[in-house]
Scaffold this motif. Sequence first.
Motif, PDB file in Angstrom:
ATOM      1  N   LEU A  39       0.832  -1.204   0.000  1.00 17.20           N
ATOM      2  CA  LEU A  39       0.000   0.000   0.000  1.00 17.20           C
ATOM      3  C   LEU A  39       0.868   1.256   0.000  1.00 17.20           C
ATOM      4  O   LEU A  39       0.583   2.224  -0.713  1.00 17.20           O
ATOM      5  CB  LEU A  39      -0.928   0.020   1.219  1.00 17.20           C
ATOM      6  N   LEU A  40       1.934   1.249   0.788  1.00 18.44           N
ATOM      7  CA  LEU A  40       2.836   2.407   0.842  1.00 18.44           C
ATOM      8  C   LEU A  40       3.579   2.579  -0.481  1.00 18.44           C
ATOM      9  O   LEU A  40       3.801   3.707  -0.927  1.00 18.44           O
ATOM     10  CB  LEU A  40       3.812   2.253   1.999  1.00 18.44           C
ATOM     11  N   GLN A  41       3.962   1.481  -1.118  1.00 19.09           N
ATOM     12  CA  GLN A  41       4.618   1.572  -2.426  1.00 19.09           C
ATOM     13  C   GLN A  41       3.666   2.169  -3.455  1.00 19.09           C
ATOM     14  O   GLN A  41       4.057   3.025  -4.254  1.00 19.09           O
ATOM     15  CB  GLN A  41       5.102   0.194  -2.873  1.00 19.09           C
ATOM     16  N   GLN A  42       2.407   1.738  -3.430  1.00 19.47           N
ATOM     17  CA  GLN A  42       1.418   2.284  -4.361  1.00 19.47           C
ATOM     18  C   GLN A  42       1.163   3.755  -4.071  1.00 19.47           C
ATOM     19  O   GLN A  42       1.018   4.568  -4.983  1.00 19.47           O
ATOM     20  CB  GLN A  42       0.103   1.493  -4.284  1.00 19.47           C
ATOM     21  N   MET A  43       1.126   4.103  -2.785  1.00 23.17           N
ATOM     22  CA  MET A  43       0.945   5.499  -2.391  1.00 23.17           C
ATOM     23  C   MET A  43       2.086   6.344  -2.950  1.00 23.17           C
ATOM     24  O   MET A  43       1.876   7.436  -3.481  1.00 23.17           O
ATOM     25  CB  MET A  43       0.906   5.587  -0.865  1.00 23.17           C
ATOM     26  N   GLY A  44       3.305   5.826  -2.852  1.00 24.30           N
ATOM     27  CA  GLY A  44       4.463   6.533  -3.407  1.00 24.30           C
ATOM     28  C   GLY A  44       4.331   6.723  -4.910  1.00 24.30           C
ATOM     29  O   GLY A  44       4.603   7.808  -5.433  1.00 24.30           O
ATOM     30  N   SER A  45       3.890   5.689  -5.615  1.00 21.18           N
ATOM     31  CA  SER A  45       3.706   5.796  -7.069  1.00 21.18           C
ATOM     32  C   SER A  45       2.666   6.849  -7.423  1.00 21.18           C
ATOM     33  O   SER A  45       2.856   7.644  -8.348  1.00 21.18           O
ATOM     34  CB  SER A  45       3.267   4.445  -7.649  1.00 21.18           C
ATOM     35  N   ASP A  46       1.570   6.866  -6.678  1.00 19.89           N
ATOM     36  CA  ASP A  46       0.523   7.860  -6.923  1.00 19.89           C
ATOM     37  C   ASP A  46       1.023   9.280  -6.660  1.00 19.89           C
ATOM     38  O   ASP A  46       0.719  10.209  -7.415  1.00 19.89           O
ATOM     39  CB  ASP A  46      -0.709   7.575  -6.060  1.00 19.89           C
ATOM     40  N   LEU A  47       1.799   9.453  -5.599  1.00 25.57           N
ATOM     41  CA  LEU A  47       2.315  10.780  -5.275  1.00 25.57           C
ATOM     42  C   LEU A  47       3.369  11.239  -6.283  1.00 25.57           C
ATOM     43  O   LEU A  47       3.485  12.435  -6.559  1.00 25.57           O
ATOM     44  CB  LEU A  47       2.861  10.800  -3.847  1.00 25.57           C
ATOM     45  N   VAL A  48       4.117  10.301  -6.852  1.00 27.55           N
ATOM     46  CA  VAL A  48       5.066  10.650  -7.916  1.00 27.55           C
ATOM     47  C   VAL A  48       4.297  11.189  -9.122  1.00 27.55           C
ATOM     48  O   VAL A  48       4.691  12.195  -9.726  1.00 27.55           O
ATOM     49  CB  VAL A  48       5.943   9.429  -8.298  1.00 27.55           C
ATOM     50  N   LEU A  49       3.192  10.544  -9.469  1.00 29.89           N
ATOM     51  CA  LEU A  49       2.364  11.034 -10.579  1.00 29.89           C
ATOM     52  C   LEU A  49       1.807  12.423 -10.283  1.00 29.89           C
ATOM     53  O   LEU A  49       1.765  13.286 -11.163  1.00 29.89           O
ATOM     54  CB  LEU A  49       1.219  10.060 -10.856  1.00 29.89           C
ATOM     55  N   LEU A  95       3.603  11.166   3.168  1.00 36.61           N
ATOM     56  CA  LEU A  95       2.900  12.424   2.867  1.00 36.61           C
ATOM     57  C   LEU A  95       3.793  13.632   3.106  1.00 36.61           C
ATOM     58  O   LEU A  95       3.748  14.608   2.356  1.00 36.61           O
ATOM     59  CB  LEU A  95       1.619  12.523   3.697  1.00 36.61           C
ATOM     60  N   LYS A  96       4.637  13.582   4.135  1.00 40.95           N
ATOM     61  CA  LYS A  96       5.577  14.683   4.407  1.00 40.95           C
ATOM     62  C   LYS A  96       6.583  14.809   3.265  1.00 40.95           C
ATOM     63  O   LYS A  96       6.887  15.911   2.816  1.00 40.95           O
ATOM     64  CB  LYS A  96       6.303  14.464   5.733  1.00 40.95           C
ATOM     65  N   ILE A  97       7.082  13.685   2.787  1.00 44.12           N
ATOM     66  CA  ILE A  97       8.020  13.707   1.656  1.00 44.12           C
ATOM     67  C   ILE A  97       7.348  14.351   0.450  1.00 44.12           C
ATOM     68  O   ILE A  97       7.934  15.205  -0.225  1.00 44.12           O
ATOM     69  CB  ILE A  97       8.514  12.283   1.336  1.00 44.12           C
ATOM     70  N   SER A  98       6.112  13.968   0.199  1.00 44.86           N
ATOM     71  CA  SER A  98       5.382  14.531  -0.932  1.00 44.86           C
ATOM     72  C   SER A  98       5.185  16.036  -0.770  1.00 44.86           C
ATOM     73  O   SER A  98       5.423  16.804  -1.704  1.00 44.86           O
ATOM     74  CB  SER A  98       4.030  13.838  -1.067  1.00 44.86           C
ATOM     75  N   ARG A  99       4.763  16.467   0.412  1.00 47.63           N
ATOM     76  CA  ARG A  99       4.571  17.907   0.664  1.00 47.63           C
ATOM     77  C   ARG A  99       5.885  18.660   0.482  1.00 47.63           C
ATOM     78  O   ARG A  99       5.918  19.736  -0.105  1.00 47.63           O
ATOM     79  CB  ARG A  99       4.032  18.143   2.082  1.00 47.63           C
ATOM     80  N   ASP A 100       6.958  18.082   0.997  1.00 43.92           N
ATOM     81  CA  ASP A 100       8.266  18.732   0.872  1.00 43.92           C
ATOM     82  C   ASP A 100       8.650  18.919  -0.599  1.00 43.92           C
ATOM     83  O   ASP A 100       9.147  19.973  -0.987  1.00 43.92           O
ATOM     84  CB  ASP A 100       9.343  17.920   1.581  1.00 43.92           C
ATOM     85  N   LEU A 101       8.409  17.900  -1.408  1.00 44.23           N
ATOM     86  CA  LEU A 101       8.797  17.993  -2.810  1.00 44.23           C
ATOM     87  C   LEU A 101       7.855  18.865  -3.628  1.00 44.23           C
ATOM     88  O   LEU A 101       8.213  19.319  -4.712  1.00 44.23           O
ATOM     89  CB  LEU A 101       8.909  16.596  -3.419  1.00 44.23           C
ATOM     90  N   MET A 102       6.655  19.124  -3.121  1.00 43.72           N
ATOM     91  CA  MET A 102       5.731  20.038  -3.804  1.00 43.72           C
ATOM     92  C   MET A 102       6.129  21.496  -3.567  1.00 43.72           C
ATOM     93  O   MET A 102       5.823  22.368  -4.359  1.00 43.72           O
ATOM     94  CB  MET A 102       4.296  19.836  -3.310  1.00 43.72           C
ATOM     95  N   ASP A 103       6.849  21.746  -2.481  1.00 40.91           N
ATOM     96  CA  ASP A 103       7.303  23.090  -2.151  1.00 40.91           C
ATOM     97  C   ASP A 103       8.612  23.360  -2.889  1.00 40.91           C
ATOM     98  O   ASP A 103       9.601  22.646  -2.709  1.00 40.91           O
ATOM     99  CB  ASP A 103       7.507  23.201  -0.640  1.00 40.91           C
ATOM    100  N   LEU A 104       8.619  24.390  -3.725  1.00 42.75           N
ATOM    101  CA  LEU A 104       9.778  24.676  -4.574  1.00 42.75           C
ATOM    102  C   LEU A 104      11.056  24.872  -3.762  1.00 42.75           C
ATOM    103  O   LEU A 104      12.107  24.331  -4.102  1.00 42.75           O
ATOM    104  CB  LEU A 104       9.511  25.916  -5.436  1.00 42.75           C
ATOM    105  N   HIS A 105      10.988  25.618  -2.667  1.00 39.50           N
ATOM    106  CA  HIS A 105      12.198  25.900  -1.884  1.00 39.50           C
ATOM    107  C   HIS A 105      12.743  24.639  -1.229  1.00 39.50           C
ATOM    108  O   HIS A 105      13.951  24.386  -1.253  1.00 39.50           O
ATOM    109  CB  HIS A 105      11.913  26.977  -0.839  1.00 39.50           C
ATOM    110  N   VAL A 106      11.863  23.839  -0.653  1.00 42.29           N
ATOM    111  CA  VAL A 106      12.304  22.592  -0.022  1.00 42.29           C
ATOM    112  C   VAL A 106      12.834  21.637  -1.078  1.00 42.29           C
ATOM    113  O   VAL A 106      13.854  20.977  -0.884  1.00 42.29           O
ATOM    114  CB  VAL A 106      11.149  21.942   0.781  1.00 42.29           C
ATOM    115  N   ARG A 107      12.149  21.574  -2.231  1.00 45.00           N
ATOM    116  CA  ARG A 107      12.582  20.699  -3.324  1.00 45.00           C
ATOM    117  C   ARG A 107      13.991  21.066  -3.769  1.00 45.00           C
ATOM    118  O   ARG A 107      14.851  20.202  -3.940  1.00 45.00           O
ATOM    119  CB  ARG A 107      11.594  20.796  -4.489  1.00 45.00           C
ATOM    120  N   CYS A 108      14.247  22.337  -3.949  1.00 43.60           N
ATOM    121  CA  CYS A 108      15.583  22.782  -4.370  1.00 43.60           C
ATOM    122  C   CYS A 108      16.633  22.430  -3.330  1.00 43.60           C
ATOM    123  O   CYS A 108      17.734  21.980  -3.672  1.00 43.60           O
ATOM    124  CB  CYS A 108      15.587  24.277  -4.646  1.00 43.60           C
ATOM    125  N   GLU A 109      16.286  22.615  -2.058  1.00 40.17           N
ATOM    126  CA  GLU A 109      17.224  22.291  -0.987  1.00 40.17           C
ATOM    127  C   GLU A 109      17.524  20.793  -0.965  1.00 40.17           C
ATOM    128  O   GLU A 109      18.691  20.382  -0.888  1.00 40.17           O
ATOM    129  CB  GLU A 109      16.649  22.721   0.360  1.00 40.17           C
TER     130      GLU A 109
END
Length: 121
Positions: free
Chosen positions: A28-38, A93-107
């Motif tokens: 389930l977590l692997q599928q969640m990761g795939s969905d969040l990547v999309l 979900l935290k990883i996904s939120r972090d990567l959605m934020d441009l500043h955190v993503r760049c860091e």
Amino acid sequence: ATIIAEMNVTVNLTTPTIEQVLQKREKLLQQMGSDLVLELRGKLTGSKMQMVTNLEAACEHLMWREIDTRVLCHPAQWFNTDEHFLQAVEEVLKISRDLMDLHVRCELMSRNLEPKHASSL
């Protein structure tokens, strides 16, 4: 003395194995990761950034790297404890939120990407 018991034995081939049951939450977590990547890919594609394809690939790589090292590093049975599963879901979900934020993503990208990805940006 010998006891003879008559019985009918049936085999249910559609029932999951013990291993499959134990790995259900991990999958389930692997599928969640795939969905969040999309979802992340859709957000990046919708932006006006240059070299979106390279950025998408780098972000996808980074997201899976973070999920693998921070969440999927545990054995499958670890996720069968409700507290652990909740912790894992929150971390994904935290990883996904972090990567959605441009500043955190760049860091994160500047700290974690391998040189082959950093050079393509």
